[in-house]
Write a protein that holds these residues in place. Structure first.
Motif, mmCIF file in Angstrom:
data_model
loop_
_atom_site.group_PDB
_atom_site.id
_atom_site.type_symbol
_atom_site.label_atom_id
_atom_site.label_comp_id
_atom_site.label_asym_id
_atom_site.label_seq_id
_atom_site.Cartn_x
_atom_site.Cartn_y
_atom_site.Cartn_z
ATOM 1 N N PHE A 4 9.763 -121.097 -90.812
ATOM 2 C CA PHE A 4 10.706 -120.755 -89.870
ATOM 3 C C PHE A 4 10.279 -119.425 -89.294
ATOM 4 O O PHE A 4 10.290 -118.463 -89.923
ATOM 5 N N LEU A 5 10.249 -119.380 -87.889
ATOM 6 C CA LEU A 5 10.004 -118.144 -87.279
ATOM 7 C C LEU A 5 11.192 -117.492 -86.675
ATOM 8 O O LEU A 5 11.879 -117.868 -85.777
ATOM 9 N N ILE A 6 11.582 -116.153 -87.316
ATOM 10 C CA ILE A 6 12.476 -115.307 -86.490
ATOM 11 C C ILE A 6 11.878 -114.690 -85.480
ATOM 12 O O ILE A 6 10.713 -114.043 -85.530
ATOM 13 N N LEU A 7 12.418 -114.897 -84.299
ATOM 14 C CA LEU A 7 11.648 -114.420 -83.129
ATOM 15 C C LEU A 7 11.211 -112.961 -82.682
ATOM 16 O O LEU A 7 12.065 -111.968 -83.109
ATOM 17 N N LEU A 8 10.103 -112.905 -82.592
ATOM 18 C CA LEU A 8 9.551 -111.676 -82.046
ATOM 19 C C LEU A 8 9.254 -111.683 -80.432
ATOM 20 O O LEU A 8 8.970 -112.857 -79.867
ATOM 21 N N LEU A 43 14.620 -118.923 -83.539
ATOM 22 C CA LEU A 43 16.080 -118.702 -83.406
ATOM 23 C C LEU A 43 16.421 -117.518 -82.997
ATOM 24 O O LEU A 43 15.620 -116.621 -83.046
ATOM 25 N N SER A 44 17.509 -117.418 -81.848
ATOM 26 C CA SER A 44 17.873 -115.980 -81.396
ATOM 27 C C SER A 44 19.282 -116.066 -81.372
ATOM 28 O O SER A 44 19.897 -117.016 -80.922
ATOM 29 N N TYR A 45 19.902 -114.960 -81.475
ATOM 30 C CA TYR A 45 21.418 -114.960 -81.487
ATOM 31 C C TYR A 45 21.660 -114.643 -80.055
ATOM 32 O O TYR A 45 20.917 -113.980 -79.262
ATOM 33 N N TRP A 67 28.308 -122.187 -82.006
ATOM 34 C CA TRP A 67 29.195 -121.141 -81.940
ATOM 35 C C TRP A 67 29.118 -120.286 -82.917
ATOM 36 O O TRP A 67 28.654 -120.456 -84.139
ATOM 37 N N GLY A 68 29.330 -119.112 -82.571
ATOM 38 C CA GLY A 68 28.969 -117.974 -83.684
ATOM 39 C C GLY A 68 27.680 -117.408 -84.088
ATOM 40 O O GLY A 68 26.635 -118.137 -83.801
ATOM 41 N N VAL A 69 27.783 -116.707 -85.065
ATOM 42 C CA VAL A 69 26.245 -115.940 -85.670
ATOM 43 C C VAL A 69 26.120 -116.550 -86.854
ATOM 44 O O VAL A 69 26.809 -116.352 -87.962
ATOM 45 N N ALA A 70 25.285 -117.807 -87.001
ATOM 46 C CA ALA A 70 24.931 -118.525 -88.053
ATOM 47 C C ALA A 70 23.689 -118.156 -88.872
ATOM 48 O O ALA A 70 22.625 -117.654 -88.007
ATOM 49 N N SER A 71 23.711 -118.303 -89.844
ATOM 50 C CA SER A 71 22.506 -118.137 -90.905
ATOM 51 C C SER A 71 21.617 -118.981 -90.873
ATOM 52 O O SER A 71 22.046 -120.081 -90.440
ATOM 53 N N LEU A 72 20.294 -118.955 -91.202
ATOM 54 C CA LEU A 72 19.257 -120.063 -91.329
ATOM 55 C C LEU A 72 19.805 -121.078 -92.069
ATOM 56 O O LEU A 72 19.689 -122.374 -91.867
ATOM 57 N N GLY A 73 20.576 -120.540 -93.309
ATOM 58 C CA GLY A 73 20.930 -121.583 -94.067
ATOM 59 C C GLY A 73 21.932 -122.612 -93.585
ATOM 60 O O GLY A 73 22.183 -123.884 -93.720
ATOM 61 N N GLU A 74 22.879 -121.875 -92.748
ATOM 62 C CA GLU A 74 23.897 -122.832 -92.152
ATOM 63 C C GLU A 74 23.395 -123.627 -90.987
ATOM 64 O O GLU A 74 24.018 -124.892 -90.761
ATOM 65 N N ILE A 75 22.456 -123.144 -90.561
ATOM 66 C CA ILE A 75 21.819 -124.133 -89.345
ATOM 67 C C ILE A 75 21.117 -125.167 -89.989
ATOM 68 O O ILE A 75 21.251 -126.577 -89.726
#
Length: 206
Positions: A4-8, A43-45, A67-75
């Motif tokens: 999973f890529l956290i955006l750059l 993913l982007s907040y 909705w909200g600030v979700a963690s990767l695990g929650e997604i």
């Protein structure tokens, strides 16, 4: 499993605004891009309607906003409240397409009014408002009713809710209500009658 890529910023292909139903900036959310196989790739907040990072995009990709600030695990577990999905035809038709530069979401203002059995607004009662799915992980509001008996939520996602009303320190009423997607109005209003019994009247504002 795909990493999973956290955006750059270097991966950014497009940016967009994320708005509520009334076209106001979404206070906070989590935007996730999926590939053709349904695997998350970025993913982007969302902060005040803007993406923290640009999102990669190409034909076959899809976008979902939670909705909200979700963690990767929650997604990955699905324990989130989705308020936009580009794979849902209705969402695209009514809320917009990601590459158009802006999407709206199924997020609305809500007003809950607490009244006595005779119809008098009850000021100073304590309202506890939680999303039913998680019992408060995504929506958790604790507030006193105003002089008109109301408690207002500036933005709240379309989902099921649980409400407890305490007056004079006593649990005076409980209620459940749902905010539906695709409401024809700009806001949702709910009235809760306090008579030490459960009773809720649901009414969509004009």
């Amino acid at each position: 499993m795909r990493v999973f890529l956290i955006l750059l910023l270097a991966l950014a292909v497009f940016a967009m605004e994320v708005r509520d139903w009334n076209d106001r900036p979404l206070s906070y959310g989590t935007a996730v891009v999926y590939d053709e196989r349904g695997e998350p790739v970025a993913l982007s907040y969302v902060i005040n309607g803007a993406l923290a990072y640009g999102l990669p995009w190409r034909p076959g990709y899809s976008l979902r906003v939670a909705w909200g600030v979700a963690s990767l695990g929650e997604i990955l577990s699905g324990r989130v409240i989705w308020v936009y999905d580009s794979q849902t035809a209705r969402d695209v038709a009514e809320l917009g397409y990601p590459t158009a530069g802006k999407v709206r979401t199924w997020v609305y203002p809500i007003t809950i009014t607490v009244r006595s059995k005779s119809g008098k607004p009850l000021a100073g009662c304590y309202a506890k408002i939680l999303d039913a799915m998680t019992g408060g992980r995504w929506v958790s509001i604790f507030a006193n009713t105003a002089s008109d008996g109301s408690v207002s939520l500036f933005q709240a996602p379309a989902t099921d809710y649980q409400v407890e009303i305490y007056c004079m320190g006593l649990l005076s009423a409980t209620a459940k209500f749902s905010v539906q997607r695709g409401a024809p109005s700009t806001a949702w209003n709910y009235e809760i009658t306090v008579d030490f019994i459960d009773r809720v009247k649901v009414r969509n504002a004009p």
